[in-house]
Design a protein around this motif. Structure first.
Motif, short mmCIF file in Angstrom:
data_model
loop_
_atom_site.label_atom_id
_atom_site.label_comp_id
_atom_site.label_asym_id
_atom_site.label_seq_id
_atom_site.Cartn_x
_atom_site.Cartn_y
_atom_site.Cartn_z
N THR A 107 0.87 -1.17 0.00
CA THR A 107 0.00 0.00 0.00
C THR A 107 0.91 1.22 0.00
OG1 THR A 107 -1.87 1.11 1.05
CG2 THR A 107 -0.22 0.16 2.52
N ASP A 108 0.32 2.41 -0.13
CA ASP A 108 1.17 3.61 -0.10
C ASP A 108 0.50 4.71 0.71
OD1 ASP A 108 -0.85 4.56 -1.70
OD2 ASP A 108 0.34 4.67 -3.53
N GLY A 109 1.23 5.81 0.81
CA GLY A 109 0.75 6.94 1.61
C GLY A 109 -0.62 7.42 1.17
N PHE A 110 -0.80 7.56 -0.14
CA PHE A 110 -2.10 7.99 -0.66
C PHE A 110 -3.22 7.17 -0.03
CE2 PHE A 110 0.57 9.09 -4.45
CZ PHE A 110 0.15 10.39 -4.66
N HIS A 111 -3.08 5.84 -0.18
CA HIS A 111 -4.17 4.96 0.23
C HIS A 111 -4.31 4.87 1.74
CE1 HIS A 111 -3.69 3.87 -4.01
NE2 HIS A 111 -5.00 3.75 -3.94
N LEU A 112 -3.18 4.95 2.44
CA LEU A 112 -3.26 4.89 3.90
C LEU A 112 -3.99 6.11 4.46
CD1 LEU A 112 0.27 3.45 4.68
CD2 LEU A 112 -1.93 2.37 5.27
N HIS B 111 6.45 9.37 8.00
CA HIS B 111 6.54 7.97 7.56
C HIS B 111 5.16 7.39 7.36
CE1 HIS B 111 10.75 8.18 8.40
NE2 HIS B 111 10.52 8.55 9.65
N ALA B 112 5.01 6.63 6.30
CA ALA B 112 3.70 6.03 5.98
C ALA B 112 3.15 5.25 7.19
CB ALA B 112 3.84 5.11 4.77
N ALA B 113 4.04 4.61 7.92
CA ALA B 113 3.59 3.79 9.05
C ALA B 113 2.97 4.65 10.16
CB ALA B 113 4.76 2.98 9.61
N ASP B 114 3.20 5.96 10.13
CA ASP B 114 2.66 6.85 11.18
C ASP B 114 1.37 7.56 10.76
OD1 ASP B 114 4.74 6.25 12.91
OD2 ASP B 114 6.01 7.87 12.12
N PHE C 138 3.22 10.72 0.30
CA PHE C 138 2.11 10.13 -0.47
C PHE C 138 2.55 8.89 -1.26
CE2 PHE C 138 0.78 14.46 0.35
CZ PHE C 138 -0.56 14.33 0.64
N GLY C 139 3.76 8.95 -1.76
CA GLY C 139 4.24 7.85 -2.59
C GLY C 139 4.94 6.74 -1.81
N GLN C 140 5.22 6.96 -0.54
CA GLN C 140 5.91 5.93 0.25
C GLN C 140 5.11 4.64 0.27
OE1 GLN C 140 7.00 6.67 4.36
NE2 GLN C 140 7.87 8.67 3.80
N ALA D 185 -7.70 15.71 18.64
CA ALA D 185 -7.37 17.08 19.04
C ALA D 185 -8.47 18.05 18.61
CB ALA D 185 -6.03 17.50 18.45
N ALA D 186 -9.05 17.80 17.45
CA ALA D 186 -10.06 18.75 16.93
C ALA D 186 -11.35 18.72 17.74
CB ALA D 186 -10.35 18.45 15.46
N VAL D 187 -11.81 17.54 18.15
CA VAL D 187 -13.15 17.46 18.74
C VAL D 187 -13.20 17.30 20.26
CG1 VAL D 187 -14.31 16.64 16.66
CG2 VAL D 187 -13.33 14.97 18.26
N SER D 188 -12.08 16.93 20.88
CA SER D 188 -12.16 16.73 22.33
C SER D 188 -11.99 18.06 23.05
CB SER D 188 -11.06 15.75 22.78
OG SER D 188 -9.79 16.26 22.44
N GLY D 189 -12.51 18.13 24.29
CA GLY D 189 -12.42 19.39 25.03
C GLY D 189 -13.07 20.50 24.25
N ARG D 190 -12.47 21.71 24.31
CA ARG D 190 -12.99 22.79 23.46
C ARG D 190 -12.61 22.47 22.02
NH1 ARG D 190 -11.44 29.00 24.48
NH2 ARG D 190 -13.40 28.99 25.64
N PRO D 191 -13.58 22.35 21.15
CA PRO D 191 -13.25 22.01 19.75
C PRO D 191 -12.46 23.14 19.08
CG PRO D 191 -15.64 21.92 20.16
CD PRO D 191 -15.02 22.54 21.36
N GLY D 192 -11.78 22.80 18.00
CA GLY D 192 -11.02 23.83 17.30
C GLY D 192 -10.31 23.27 16.08
N GLY D 193 -9.45 24.09 15.51
CA GLY D 193 -8.77 23.73 14.27
C GLY D 193 -7.48 22.98 14.55
N VAL D 194 -7.18 22.02 13.68
CA VAL D 194 -5.93 21.24 13.78
C VAL D 194 -5.28 21.25 12.41
CG1 VAL D 194 -4.98 18.93 14.14
CG2 VAL D 194 -6.82 19.76 15.62
N TYR D 195 -3.97 21.37 12.41
CA TYR D 195 -3.23 21.33 11.16
C TYR D 195 -2.50 20.00 11.03
CZ TYR D 195 0.17 22.16 7.53
OH TYR D 195 0.92 22.02 6.39
N LEU D 196 -2.60 19.39 9.86
CA LEU D 196 -1.90 18.14 9.58
C LEU D 196 -1.05 18.33 8.33
CD1 LEU D 196 -1.57 15.16 10.46
CD2 LEU D 196 -3.50 14.60 8.95
N ASP D 197 0.25 18.26 8.52
CA ASP D 197 1.21 18.53 7.45
C ASP D 197 1.64 17.21 6.80
OD1 ASP D 197 3.09 20.95 6.56
OD2 ASP D 197 4.32 19.14 6.62
N LEU D 198 1.43 17.12 5.49
CA LEU D 198 1.79 15.89 4.78
C LEU D 198 2.76 16.21 3.65
CD1 LEU D 198 -1.76 14.20 4.54
CD2 LEU D 198 -0.06 13.97 6.36
N PRO D 199 4.05 15.98 3.88
CA PRO D 199 5.03 16.28 2.83
C PRO D 199 4.81 15.42 1.58
CG PRO D 199 6.10 15.93 4.97
CD PRO D 199 4.67 15.51 5.12
N ALA D 200 5.11 15.99 0.45
CA ALA D 200 4.85 15.34 -0.84
C ALA D 200 5.36 13.90 -0.88
CB ALA D 200 5.49 16.16 -1.96
#
Ligand code: ADP
Ligand code: MG
Length: 569
Positions: free
Chosen positions: A10-15, A141-144, A173-175, A155-170
């Protein structure tokens, strides 16, 4: 796979797709481009609804309001650097408003970004996002991926809800990795927003303070709307007999026409109440920080229900803090109230009611004016009827006068049907909110927009047409910001800073993309056009010509404009 056989990969895209699907994500709002174009295609191929916008800020606003409507994080997907920054405005706004959303952005190669060697759209996005959201994560890493997505959701929905940023380096996706190990690495978030029960002592304290009240008031905020504890909140209000005041996005939690609704007696109840119970509302600028002229001289005691302990005493002393989720807190109060509860003194109830009736009667004739040019009241009078006749329609509302007057005039009847500029009073949420409201609920959407406010997200009418959404946009067109009558003080040929093209035809924008455009000049025409639009379910934009002289500077918040003492020099 049996041993010895070739391992499936499998790869990052699909995971990432699998991780989102495993956690119930059904929709992604975004704008395609490097490095997430293929990801969007694959997500659509795998059954996720992928809604592509024309600008990331509106995709982000859509995700944010999807979070508010569903109590699940709305997902926004953007490209790196500039696309990420465009989405970041919405992420910061979501965090400020306590809406759960996750901004997922592709990013450039870590090795090059960290050495600042000049990559395509190079930017240390994680560092930039951090101060503007609740939490920020990067997955290398794809495994993470499973853990990364799980952390973002929780993080987004527990406690006081809010915005979360998730950074996915190019590169992620292909790993590739072993498919079975990949599947095992995914995490289904269990109980992402756990109930937080209030301490029994805090419940008793709150009830004691409420019991001691001669002139009690309950203020409902958008946290109360978000909590989806509608039945308990209604039961608490009706059982206690206390008048309630809904903040803008809490309107409709109980109908604005409910006999205990003090919306039309706002100044009176804020000034004269002696005990105020805040349910999911903050004592910020929208409530004059709980002090000063608005709140009068009568000493006040505050009870505050909030999931965020740090919110207590943020502006004034809170006599009875009740920390926990609103559903649990209100249930505990209901239980504690028992059957011997005394309704508030009748002189208080009478005072609130007579003020309310007086104000409603004062307003009524202004809402019935049926002539051209329309003023705000005449136009809003018919839209008020539209919502009364169609209480399940979702009202999106922004502008200055268009917002402030609509908030007071248009009664709401059902929870979470009014979506507006929120805590920042920000312009530009209109079309993003409208798209997500239609997608998430399937209900008709009526977006009532000032002409200036509409301009911030106007290009998204193409998005509305492309997905054939049941959205009716009404542009209150008074030729400018606040008013359309300002002149350039130098007498030069440049337009004044606050006016737009005179008598613009915003309805033609909708027609350009195959939607329905209508131009109206009287409240009767407006009512007919809106009814037709909602009945047909077709994307419609109604250009409602409003008297250019009708607005006032900054609507109801003109007092926030700094004044020059040299002005009259
Ligand atoms: P308004 O602008 O309508 O007054 P605010 O956004 O200022 O509302 O306040 C909403 C409050 O509700 C925030 O302080 C937030 O922490 C709180 N809140 C949000 N969701 C919940 C919940 N499920 N339980 C308790 N408090 C909540
Ligand atoms: Mg205007």
């Amino acid at each position: 796979n049996t041993a010895g056989a070739e391992h499936e990969l499998t790869d990052g895209f699909h995971l990432i797709i699998d991780a989102l699907k495993l956690n119930g994500v059904k929709t992604i709002y975004g704008v395609p481009g490097i490095p997430i174009t293929d990801f969007g295609r694959m997500a659509q191929a795998e059954g996720i609804r992928v809604i592509s916008f024309r600008h990331e800020q509106h995709a982000g606003n859509a995700a944010a309001i999807a979070g508010f409507l569903t109590k699940k994080p709305g997902i926004c997907l953007t490209v790196s650097a500039p696309g990420f920054l465009n989405g970041l405005t919405a992420l910061a706004n979501a965090t400020t408003n306590c809406f759960p959303m996750i901004l997922i952005s592709g990013s450039s190669e870590r090795e090059i970004v960290d050495l600042q060697q000049g990559d395509y759209e190079e930017m240390d996005q994680l560092a930039i996002a951090k101060p503007l959201c609740k939490a920020a994560f990067r997955v290398l890493h794809a495994a993470d991926i499973g853990i990364g997505v799980a952390r973002a959701i929780r993080a987004a929905v527990s406690g006081r809800p809010g915005g979360v940023y998730l950074d996915l380096p190019a590169k992620l996706f292909g790993q590739v990795m072993d498919a079975e190990a990949g599947a095992n690495s995914l995490v289904e978030v269990i109980d992402p927003a756990p109930a937080q029960l209030p301490a029994p002592g805090a419940v008793k304290r709150a009830l004691d303070v409420l019991k001691g009240a001669k002139r009690p008031l309950i203020i409902l905020g958008k946290g109360a709307a978000y909590a989806q504890a509608d039945d308990q909140i209604r039961a608490l209000i009706e059982k206690s007999g206390v008048p309630f005041l809904p903040m803008s996005m809490a309107k409709g939690l109980l109908p604005d026409t409910h006999p205990q609704c003090a919306g039309a007696a706002r100044s009176t109840v804020l000034k004269d109440s002696d005990v105020v119970m805040l349910i999911g509302a903050r004592l910020n600028w929208l409530l004059s920080h709980g002090k000063g002229k608005t709140w009068g001289d009568a000493p006040k005691k505050f009870i505050q229900i909030d999931i965020e302990p740090k919110e207590m005493d943020s502006n004034v002393e809170i006599a009875a803090p009740l920390v926990g989720d609103i559903g649990s807190c209100v249930s505990a109060l209901l239980e504690g109230i028992g059957d011997t509860w005394q309704a508030p003194p009748s002189d208080w109830i009478d005072a609130v009611n007579s003020k309310r009736e007086e104000n409603i009667a004062k307003m009524a004739p202004r809402l019935m004016k049926n002539s051209a040019p329309m003023d705000f009241h005449g136009a809003l009078g018919v839209l008020r009827t539209v919502i009364r006749e169609r209480p399940d329609a979702i009202l999106v509302n922004e502008g200055a006068n268009t917002l402030d007057l609509a908030r007071g005039i248009i009664d709401m009847y059902r929870p979470r049907k009014r979506l507006d500029v929120g805590t920042w009073g920000v312009m530009g949420i209109g079309m993003g909110f409208a798209v997500a409201a239609a997608i998430e609920t399937g209900n008709p959407v009526l977006a009532v927009e000032g002409d200036s406010a509409f301009g911030f997200s106007g290009m998204e009418v193409e998005t509305i047409c492309r997905y054939n959404l049941p959205v009716c946009v009404v542009v209150f067109n008074n030729n400018g910001i606040y008013r359309g009558t300002d002149a350039n003080p130098t007498g030069g040929t440049d337009a004044a800073t606050t006016v737009f093209v005179k008598d613009a035809r915003y309805d033609k924008m909708m027609e350009a993309f195959g939607g329905v455009g209508v131009h109206v000049t009287t409240p009767d025409e407006l009512k007919r056009a809106v009814d037709t639009a909602i009945d047909s379910g077709k994307p419609t934009l109604i250009n409602a010509a409003i008297d250019p002289a009708a607005g006032s500077e900054s609507g109801r918040i003109g007092n926030l404009n700094p004044q020059s003492i040299l002005k009259k020099k």
